[in-house]
Design a protein around this motif. Structure first.
Motif, mmCIF file in Angstrom:
data_model
loop_
_atom_site.group_PDB
_atom_site.id
_atom_site.type_symbol
_atom_site.label_atom_id
_atom_site.label_comp_id
_atom_site.label_asym_id
_atom_site.label_seq_id
_atom_site.Cartn_x
_atom_site.Cartn_y
_atom_site.Cartn_z
ATOM 1 N N UNK A 77 0.810 -1.227 0.000
ATOM 2 C CA UNK A 77 0.000 0.000 0.000
ATOM 3 C C UNK A 77 0.840 1.272 0.000
ATOM 4 N N UNK A 78 2.093 1.185 0.454
ATOM 5 C CA UNK A 78 2.950 2.373 0.479
ATOM 6 C C UNK A 78 3.541 2.714 -0.889
ATOM 7 N N UNK A 79 3.427 1.819 -1.860
ATOM 8 C CA UNK A 79 4.004 2.069 -3.182
ATOM 9 C C UNK A 79 3.513 3.394 -3.754
ATOM 10 N N UNK A 80 4.433 4.139 -4.360
ATOM 11 C CA UNK A 80 4.027 5.339 -5.076
ATOM 12 C C UNK A 80 3.246 4.992 -6.335
ATOM 13 N N UNK A 81 2.553 5.989 -6.892
ATOM 14 C CA UNK A 81 1.741 5.745 -8.090
ATOM 15 C C UNK A 81 2.604 5.369 -9.292
ATOM 16 N N UNK A 82 3.906 5.605 -9.178
ATOM 17 C CA UNK A 82 4.834 5.256 -10.257
ATOM 18 C C UNK A 82 5.186 3.771 -10.263
ATOM 19 N N UNK A 83 4.657 3.010 -9.316
ATOM 20 C CA UNK A 83 5.024 1.596 -9.197
ATOM 21 C C UNK A 83 4.759 0.824 -10.487
ATOM 22 N N UNK A 84 3.689 1.161 -11.183
ATOM 23 C CA UNK A 84 3.353 0.410 -12.398
ATOM 24 C C UNK A 84 4.392 0.571 -13.495
ATOM 25 N N UNK A 85 5.208 1.609 -13.396
ATOM 26 C CA UNK A 85 6.267 1.825 -14.382
ATOM 27 C C UNK A 85 7.599 1.205 -13.966
#
Length: 248
Positions: free
Chosen positions: A187-195
């Protein structure tokens, strides 16, 4: 008193794996790159970083406010682990580093650059953090600090040993839970995680070190030559796998 651990990394340096490692500790809160939007909004990096518009839309852009309210903010746990990129320190007052425990993380550019270039096609020295790491190291030393240095390969060769020594150096007990984690996002992952986080989301711990099998890309060789001297200075200071406790 809250201990604030700032990991200052370059890109593609197993920094997310280290964040996941610290997240397994019951006494620790982790925070993923809180200064990323500040960096994007104050440099031209927003023109070539994937997903930059989304990052700037959802994350605080004011770096000074992030320092006050996030890095120096209140937390329910006794430890807080902040994963940072060193180049995110641009256009900021560094005085807050006197209140944090600072750790540097580097990686051999022969391993890092081909990985990074998959997302940023034409990286420059500024993107890599090698020179910035030495600048930060000099600054911290001038403030009376001797920050531990981690090198990605050494961590992967002996995670238990290197992390045990790191914990000893920063004054916290080692926790065996740091060696593994559930697969998938956090849950702490930034929104950039998908990249950027595809590989770490498939992992359940520190992957064994494997040298790159493919030839080093020709177009990155000039940048490699720039990075290598900085990396070698950092690597010479790093906690070594063979000087640590056995992996066992």
């Amino acid at each position: 008193m809250t201990k604030r651990i700032c990991l200052w990394s370059g890109p593609r340096n197993i920094s997310t794996a280290l964040m996941y490692s610290f997240a397994q500790r019951a006494d620790t809160t982790v925070v993923d790159e809180p200064l990323y939007a500040h960096y994007l909004s104050t440099t031209d990096a927003h023109t070539y970083h994937p997903g930059s518009a989304e990052v700037m839309a959802v994350q605080e852009n004011d770096g000074a406010k992030v320092v006050r309210e996030v890095i120096l903010g209140d937390y329910p746990t006794r430890l807080v682990f902040f994963k940072h990129m060193t180049h995110h320190l641009v256009n900021l007052d560094w005085d807050f580093l006197d209140q944090t425990i600072n750790v540097l993380l580097t990686r051999d550019p022969r391993d890092m650059l081909p990985s990074y270039a998959k997302n940023v096609k034409q990286p420059t020295l500024r993107d890599t953090d090698y020179a910035d790491h030495l600048k930060l190291l000099d600054y911290l030393r001038s403030r009376g600090q001797t920050p531990p240095v981690l090198e990605a390969k050494q961590v992967l060769l002996n995670p238990r040993g290197v992390l045990s020594r790191l914990c000893q150096q920063i004054g916290i007990p080692f926790d065996e839970a740091m060696l593994s984690w559930p697969a998938g996002p956090r849950p702490e992952d930034g929104v950039w995680a998908k990249h950027w986080y595809h590989s770490v989301h498939q992992s359940t711990g520190f992957e064994a070190y494997r040298p790159k099998a493919s030839p080093f890309p020709e177009h990155l060789k000039p940048l490699l030559a720039e990075c290598q001297p900085y990396y070698e200075q950092l690597a010479a200071l790093a906690i070594q796998a063979d000087q640590s406790q056995p992996e066992g």
